[in-house]
Scaffold this motif. Structure first.
Motif, mmCIF file in Angstrom:
data_model
loop_
_atom_site.group_PDB
_atom_site.id
_atom_site.type_symbol
_atom_site.label_atom_id
_atom_site.label_comp_id
_atom_site.label_asym_id
_atom_site.label_seq_id
_atom_site.Cartn_x
_atom_site.Cartn_y
_atom_site.Cartn_z
ATOM 1 N N PHE A 68 0.834 -1.172 -0.021
ATOM 2 C CA PHE A 68 0.181 -0.085 -0.089
ATOM 3 C C PHE A 68 0.828 1.274 -0.131
ATOM 4 C CE2 PHE A 68 -2.498 -3.470 1.722
ATOM 5 C CZ PHE A 68 -3.681 -3.315 1.339
ATOM 6 N N ALA A 69 0.234 2.481 -0.504
ATOM 7 C CA ALA A 69 0.770 3.549 -0.323
ATOM 8 C C ALA A 69 -0.204 4.857 -0.247
ATOM 9 C CB ALA A 69 1.792 3.944 -1.710
ATOM 10 N N VAL A 70 0.477 6.008 0.251
ATOM 11 C CA VAL A 70 -0.283 7.163 0.308
ATOM 12 C C VAL A 70 0.397 8.130 -0.880
ATOM 13 C CG1 VAL A 70 -0.584 8.952 1.539
ATOM 14 C CG2 VAL A 70 -1.038 7.152 2.610
ATOM 15 N N TRP A 71 -0.761 8.511 -1.578
ATOM 16 C CA TRP A 71 -0.154 9.560 -2.792
ATOM 17 C C TRP A 71 -0.602 10.914 -2.376
ATOM 18 C CZ3 TRP A 71 -1.513 4.538 -3.633
ATOM 19 C CH2 TRP A 71 -0.603 3.713 -4.447
ATOM 20 N N ALA A 72 0.498 11.891 -2.532
ATOM 21 C CA ALA A 72 -0.003 13.438 -2.578
ATOM 22 C C ALA A 72 0.094 13.618 -4.052
ATOM 23 C CB ALA A 72 1.026 14.129 -1.589
ATOM 24 N N GLY A 73 -1.010 13.914 -4.661
ATOM 25 C CA GLY A 73 -1.121 14.133 -5.852
ATOM 26 C C GLY A 73 -0.844 12.823 -6.781
ATOM 27 N N GLU A 74 0.507 13.010 -7.440
ATOM 28 C CA GLU A 74 0.849 11.764 -8.166
ATOM 29 C C GLU A 74 2.125 10.972 -7.546
ATOM 30 O OE1 GLU A 74 -0.589 10.335 -10.841
ATOM 31 O OE2 GLU A 74 -2.363 11.939 -10.513
ATOM 32 N N ARG A 75 2.559 11.691 -6.606
ATOM 33 C CA ARG A 75 3.809 11.239 -5.783
ATOM 34 C C ARG A 75 3.449 10.304 -4.512
ATOM 35 N NH1 ARG A 75 7.138 15.117 -1.815
ATOM 36 N NH2 ARG A 75 9.016 13.990 -1.851
ATOM 37 N N ILE A 76 4.284 9.207 -4.468
ATOM 38 C CA ILE A 76 3.943 8.409 -3.321
ATOM 39 C C ILE A 76 4.828 8.894 -2.084
ATOM 40 C CG2 ILE A 76 4.716 6.304 -2.234
ATOM 41 C CD1 ILE A 76 4.336 4.817 -4.929
ATOM 42 N N VAL A 77 4.371 9.219 -0.915
ATOM 43 C CA VAL A 77 4.917 9.913 0.219
ATOM 44 C C VAL A 77 4.816 8.977 1.393
ATOM 45 C CG1 VAL A 77 4.275 12.319 -0.587
ATOM 46 C CG2 VAL A 77 2.773 11.004 0.955
ATOM 47 N N ALA A 78 4.304 7.886 1.333
ATOM 48 C CA ALA A 78 4.445 6.745 2.555
ATOM 49 C C ALA A 78 3.901 5.566 2.087
ATOM 50 C CB ALA A 78 3.296 7.498 3.650
ATOM 51 N N VAL A 79 4.426 4.475 2.645
ATOM 52 C CA VAL A 79 4.262 3.062 2.216
ATOM 53 C C VAL A 79 3.994 2.095 3.417
ATOM 54 C CG1 VAL A 79 5.726 3.419 0.044
ATOM 55 C CG2 VAL A 79 6.894 2.587 2.157
ATOM 56 N N GLY A 80 3.531 1.065 3.098
ATOM 57 C CA GLY A 80 3.498 -0.076 4.145
ATOM 58 C C GLY A 80 2.992 -1.172 3.642
ATOM 59 N N SER A 81 3.377 -2.274 4.059
ATOM 60 C CA SER A 81 2.895 -3.838 3.561
ATOM 61 C C SER A 81 2.175 -4.593 4.518
ATOM 62 C CB SER A 81 4.254 -4.465 3.083
ATOM 63 O OG SER A 81 5.113 -3.876 2.039
ATOM 64 N N LEU A 82 1.584 -5.516 3.942
ATOM 65 C CA LEU A 82 1.082 -6.510 4.653
ATOM 66 C C LEU A 82 1.533 -7.822 4.075
ATOM 67 C CD1 LEU A 82 -1.396 -7.099 6.887
ATOM 68 C CD2 LEU A 82 -2.864 -7.569 4.913
ATOM 69 N N PHE A 83 2.141 -8.661 5.117
ATOM 70 C CA PHE A 83 2.497 -10.135 4.780
ATOM 71 C C PHE A 83 1.529 -10.975 5.332
ATOM 72 C CE2 PHE A 83 4.757 -14.078 5.810
ATOM 73 C CZ PHE A 83 5.231 -14.448 4.501
#
Length: 277
Positions: free
Chosen positions: A183-198
């Motif tokens: 998963f990611a958080v986008w500010a506009g078209e840019r990824i600014v934060a991320v996280g995964s689930l295993f």
């Protein structure tokens, strides 16, 4: 609410996530990094010779399928030695330590390292996670697709201080892998934060939450936690686990408090046991 995640399963899910994350990389990337792995019983170990931080030299899953023996631990120490790394970490849940642990640690030359808080939750008893994250207006959280893997991996790895191209390529390789949801958080078209689930059957691990410095304090990690809780529930998981650094006196660990707000509970504090060449 009482967390009922079995410690052995919690630890096994964590180390499986790390091992799968790294070994999803292509053979050429693995060779560049000097990456090796070990799988004996429930125990998994990982070594990356070209990781100067030595963060990825880690082993876990001890005690998930029976009592921990000196042979189990010695095999991991030998693995680190054979792979030419100068330090490796052994992660063992306190409830699973052998009764003669002090003597065992001394025999193997293991010393105490940093401490982590292990957290868990039973998804069935979690409070409703609907929209409790106040994400900045105009920002959005969503699933990462294959063509976004490189940008996603760059944000994750550089935020944690891993800037070598092969390390970023290693991270990008796990996007879309069968047991992963990124998963990611986008500010506009840019990824600014991320996280995964295993995903590990009934248990899932919150992995690799990272936010660019200029985007912190704006709800990104809370939104990512909420998205991953929902994804784990949709996959039929019963439990979620996570870990973060112990919060010492006078310290404030935002990751810890974000997880507590979502509904995670501390399970135990775990010492990292260090083997050194």
């Amino acid at each position: 609410m009482t967390t009922t995640v079995p410690p052995g399963l919690a630890e096994l899910t964590e180390i499986m996530a790390y091992a799968d994350f790294a070994t999803s990389a292509s053979m050429s990337v693995r060779e560049t990094l000097g990456l090796g792995s070990l799988h004996v019983g429930s125990t998994r170990a990982l070594a990356i010779r070209e990781d100067p931080s030595q963060f990825f030299n880690r082993a876990g899953g001890f005690g998930a399928d029976g009592p921990i023996t000196v042979d189990d631990l010695a095999r991991v120490c030998a693995f680190y030695r054979e792979h030419g790394v100068s330090q490796g970490s052994l992660m063992i849940a306190p409830p699973l330590l052998p009764p003669d642990w002090d003597a065992t640690a001394t025999k193997l030359g293991l010393v105490e390292g940093s401490r982590f808080t292990k957290l868990g939750c039973d998804i069935e008893t979690l409070p409703t996670v609907a929209d409790r994250a106040a994400l900045d207006p105009g920002w959005r959280v969503g699933v990462v697709e294959a063509h976004q893997a490189r940008e996603w991996a760059t944000v994750m790895m550089t935020t944690f201080g891993f800037t070598a191209p092969a390390m970023i390529e290693m991270a990008a390789s796990c996007v879309g892998a069968p047991n992963w949801r990124q998963f990611a958080v986008w500010a506009g078209e840019r990824i600014v934060a991320v996280g995964s689930l295993f995903l590990n059957g009934q248990c899932a691990d919150m992995f690799g939450g990272a936010t660019l410095p200029e985007a912190r304090g704006r709800g990104a990690q809370s939104a990512l936690l909420t998205a991953r809780v929902r994804a784990a529930a949709a996959e039929g998981c019963r439990w979620l686990v996570a870990e973060t650094g112990v919060e010492g006196p006078g310290e404030h660990n935002p990751s810890l408090h974000n997880m507590l707000r979502v509904g995670f509970e501390p399970m135990y504090e775990r010492t990292t046991w260090l083997w050194q060449a």
